[in-house]
Scaffold this motif. Sequence first.
Motif: not given
Length: 357
Positions: A137-151
């Motif tokens: 795909n002609n897309k911009l991909i980013t990695i999102g981290i599953k949150p473990t606490f309300p940072s």
Amino acid sequence: MKIYNVIMAGGGGTRFWPISRQATPKQLLNLSGADTLINESIDRITKLSTKDNLFIVTNKTQIQLMKETVGDKCDYNNILIEPNARNTAAAIGFAAFNIMKKHGDGIMCVYPSDHYIKDEKEFICVLDKAINIAEKNNKLITIGIKPTFPSTGYGYISFDKNENVDNDGFEVLEFVEKPNYEKASEYLQSGQYLWNSGMFIWKVSKILEDFKRYLPKVYDKLEEISKYIGTDQENKKIQEIYPTIPSISVDYGIMERSSDVIVVPGDFGWNDLGSWDVLGAIYPTDEDGNIRRGENICIDTKGSIVYSDKKLITTIGIKDLIVVSTEDSVMVCPKEKAQDVKKIVEKLKNENKNEYL
């Protein structure tokens, strides 16, 4: 398509002062006890691509130590030197133009140099998913981290669970700045937000296309520099043009404006090691909840970070403090004020106390 790894390593790590300095920022330090952060970053991604296709963007004050630190892990011709820091858009665009000029199109994976990742196998698995989406795909991909606490120290990414891309990615709805605790708690409970890791994957041609569209002033300056890549005028033109590039982050300049952004969720024991209070991601605590490194004696000390570079540190009756000692400086602050350590660096600059920077 070929994969090109790009590590952004020009930051000053000001929230880790006093051990992190301009010439020896945290990415060039051994915080984990295993190796320097930059070398750990390189070692994690060697499975994706060869060292010939690894690029490091750093600045002129760090270049000599950078070369000494990475050794033969990177081709020195691929260490790109910024004469002045111009934020992440310029650094990423600089690398993208270099890759296109030297190799042509490919998949460009961008990483910060100072992250801690516990589960490296899962990390590579998530990257493989992102690379697959970028290729198709002609897309911009980013990695999102599953949150473990309300940072409250991380930015967040809102995504649409119903808009799935190749099973592994999701359409990004918006990027959210660092929230207060109440908002962060809401984000965590909703299950529709991820932490913004600052890692990106895209085709080189796609990101250059979006620089031209969203950041034409940055694009034009970098395009002018690219004309001289590989010539005897290259360094001269970089010195002349690079400092005139507008300073803007790639998040604000492109990612937040584009409708072509996909996030791939990841859960691999990630921490950005942004400030002293997150050292618990690396080091175990003692029976009183303290993190202690170097020579120290702690009496009736609880929930604190005691870090000595060379000198003995002694504490009595303290709680939830950060105490750091180096050869020329001592820093003490409450753990809750860890993000404000960078204000010390700003004050040192304002008072021209450059020997401590």
